[in-house]
Scaffold this motif. Structure first.
Motif, PDB file in Angstrom:
ATOM      1  N   SER A   1       9.464  77.823  22.262  1.00  0.00           N
ATOM      2  CA  SER A   1      10.076  78.286  21.017  1.00  0.00           C
ATOM      3  C   SER A   1      10.998  77.242  20.398  1.00  0.00           C
ATOM      4  O   SER A   1      11.578  77.482  19.350  1.00  0.00           O
ATOM      5  N   GLU A   2      11.141  76.077  21.064  1.00  0.00           N
ATOM      6  CA  GLU A   2      12.037  75.048  20.565  1.00  0.00           C
ATOM      7  C   GLU A   2      11.250  73.839  20.106  1.00  0.00           C
ATOM      8  O   GLU A   2      10.152  73.556  20.613  1.00  0.00           O
TER       9      GLU A   2
ATOM     10  N   SER B   1      14.464  68.546  20.473  1.00  0.00           N
ATOM     11  CA  SER B   1      15.671  69.164  21.014  1.00  0.00           C
ATOM     12  C   SER B   1      15.508  69.543  22.469  1.00  0.00           C
ATOM     13  O   SER B   1      16.449  69.542  23.233  1.00  0.00           O
ATOM     14  N   SER B   2      14.303  69.895  22.881  1.00  0.00           N
ATOM     15  CA  SER B   2      14.103  70.300  24.267  1.00  0.00           C
ATOM     16  C   SER B   2      14.066  69.132  25.206  1.00  0.00           C
ATOM     17  O   SER B   2      14.404  69.241  26.363  1.00  0.00           O
TER      18      SER B   2
END
Length: 574
Positions: A202-203, A207-208
């Motif tokens: 979901s990211e 960013s992950s």
């Protein structure tokens, strides 16, 4: 002089220990690895911090040498055991252990390549965010394969530990906790993997992955230009490592089966005959063990330890051909000495005759395939420190002379209920009823001290409840019920004995005989309870006010000191 004599480290016992130790090292690695996965249920950051501790433990020179050395030793010893097996006919549990073990390298090589080797050769991060994104999002089939590998590896290790520990005295007490742990750990690990996978899905990618990856396009181009040559070389090395691992394992396995095939062809012309008591004759190549011959010929033959010489359940009496047998080696000699085996008795799993012989299996198994695993009826027997309680009604014949048959049955059932509830309520196991007598076992689980206290507590409960029954039936009985109880502790053989449906866990041996004799002594001395000195002292009871004397036990050279407890004193043990 044999190789084993020259090199003790190559003896069967030493090699089995090496296989066990190497397996335990790998199981510790897998346990810590799964526990690290489970930290994902807390957060990705917690799992990453745990990974740093995990890699610090196993990716230093000592940890790496221990882990990879254990892997190599375990695989080589498994290959050796596969070659040494003269037949692949075996019980299902042994076959499952071997099959699961052979599946493991095929399932985890890809994972090792993608993490440890790629990290070393390409410098790619094997942080949780990167690995889980790869397995959950980029290649879900690889994730599914690794999840299956996790379950297979864990099952293989747990089965091995179970068969290693199952006859340890403490294992029955620890088994529920160990089973809970064995189920929860892989479940929590898989849930942690799935939880973080859903979060990462979901990211956005950037960013992950975190700040460790270049953010700008120009930086990526610069890095690619600088390291493109090294990356190509690294990928080739990774591919080579992958082919080497798969090829090495497959080649080793094929070599083992090729050597087995060559040996089988060579041995077809060099066979011996092994004869059994029912007239069966099994022709096998010279070098087969008697146990392997039994399995090949479909002849039922006990082998509780799986043919490793750790137990004596496969032992046979050699009737003909004993003079030509090879001498017993260290493992077999130790087991035969322990059971004080008679001349001519050998372990079927260790005996590899070189000429025709006739044998009689000394423990004949029944068909137990339908029995539930772990049931008491499948217990093969072991020596154990236990406490035996015998209880009997005095003057029962006189008591029932004026009673109707229905009344006698009613009375006996009330008495049996009293004894059964007292025994089970005190942590014992009711073994059997013999006429108006009963035998109970204490200490099948737990310490000997606790077993002695529980047996005395059961005796006190029986005496108390018999008094209550006498009050209840005072108008119906020609004389009050009185019992005689004997209690003794010591080593006994505990196992499933009997035939067909009448097969139960029981005990035999000198300890049982002495306890039965003490119950008779209680009748002779007109007392309620007679306890042997070792038992009452082990229970920690105060004996200062108790009457004692030495008695002679038939079959024992030394007299035995016993304590005589009359009915009014039994309450002190409640």
């Amino acid at each position: 002089m044999t190789v084993v004599d020259t090199f003790p480290l190559l003896s069967e016992r030493s090699l089995r220990r090496a296989r066990l130790v190497s397996g335990l090292v790998m199981l510790v690695f897998v346990t810590l690895h799964l526990a690290n996965h489970a930290l994902n249920l807390i957060s990705l950051d917690a799992a990453e911090k745990g990974r740093l501790w995990f890699t610090a433990t196993w990716r230093n020179p000592l940890g790496s040498a221990l882990l990879y050395g254990s892997v190599l030793v375990h695989i080589l010893l498994v290959m050796r055991s596969l070659y040494k097996r003269r037949t692949l006919v075996m019980p299902l549990r042994e076959a499952m252990q071997i099959i699961l073990g052979l599946l493991i390298p095929l399932l985890i090589i890809e994972h090792v390549i993608a993490t440890r080797i790629s990290s070393e050769l390409l410098g790619t991060p094997d942080v949780y965010a990167s690995v889980i994104r790869s397995l959950w999002i980029n290649s879900p089939m690889s994730g599914l394969r690794q999840s299956i590998a996790l379950v297979v590896v864990w099952m293989h290790g747990c089965i091995g530990v179970h068969f290693w520990l199952r006859y340890r005295p403490w294992y029955h007490r620890a088994a529920p906790l160990l089973l809970t742990f064995a189920i929860l750990l892989p479940v929590l690990a898989l849930l942690g993997f799935a939880s973080t996978g859903r979060i990462l899905a979901s990211e956005p990618l950037q960013s992950s992955l975190g700040s460790g990856y270049p953010a700008s396009g120009s930086a990526l181009k610069s890095d690619n230009a600088a390291y493109s040559s090294a990356t190509v070389v690294g990928k080739e090395r990774v591919r080579l490592a992958k082919f080497t691992l798969y090829g090495g394992f497959a080649g080793g396995l094929l070599t083992v089966f090729a050597m087995r095939t060559r040996r089988n062809w060579r041995e077809r012309s060099d066979q011996i005959a092994i004869r059994y008591p029912e007239g069966q004759v099994v022709n096998v190549p010279r070098g087969f063990s008697v146990l392997e011959a039994s399995r090949l010929g479909g002849i039922p033959h006990y082998a509780v330890c799986g043919g490793k010489g750790r137990c004596s359940t496969c032992r046979v009496q050699v009737l003909q051909g004993a003079a030509s047998l090879p001498p017993a080696e260290t493992t077999e000699l130790a087991t035969l000495d322990r059971i004080n085996a008679d001349p001519g008795v050998r372990l079927a799993c260790q005996l590899r005759p070189t000429n025709d012989i006739s044998v009689v299996p000394m423990l004949v198994p029944t068909l137990e395939a339908a029995l539930p695993i772990g049931s008491q009826q499948t217990n093969p027997g072991r020596e154990q420190e236990i406490v035996i309680l015998f209880c009997d009604i005095r003057n029962f014949t006189m008591l029932t002379q004026s009673q109707l048959p229905y009344d006698i049955v009613f009375l006996l059932n009330r008495y049996f209920a009293i004894v059964g509830q007292a025994v089970e309520g005190s942590g014992g196991r009711l073994d059997k009823f013999i006429g108006d007598g009963a035998m109970a076992l204490f200490g099948l689980r737990g310490s000997p001290e606790e077993a002695c206290r529980n047996a005395l507590k059961a005796a006190a409960r029986i005496a108390s409840e018999i008094d209550r029954l006498n009050d209840e039936l005072s108008t119906e009985l020609s004389m009050p019920l009185r019992v005689a109880i004997g209690v003794h502790s010591g080593p006994a053989i505990v196992g499933a004995m009997g035939y067909g449906n009448v097969k139960n866990l029981t005990a035999i041996g000198d300890t049982v005989n002495v306890a039965s004799r003490l119950e008779t002594v209680a009748k002779e001395l007109d007392s309620t309870l007679v306890v042997s000195e070792p038992t009452i002292l082990l229970a920690g009871s105060d004996v200062s006010e108790l009457q004692s004397q030495e008695i002679t036990i038939r079959g024992r050279a030394e007299p035995l000191r016993v304590y005589i407890i009359h009915e009014e004193l039994t309450g002190r043990f409640a």
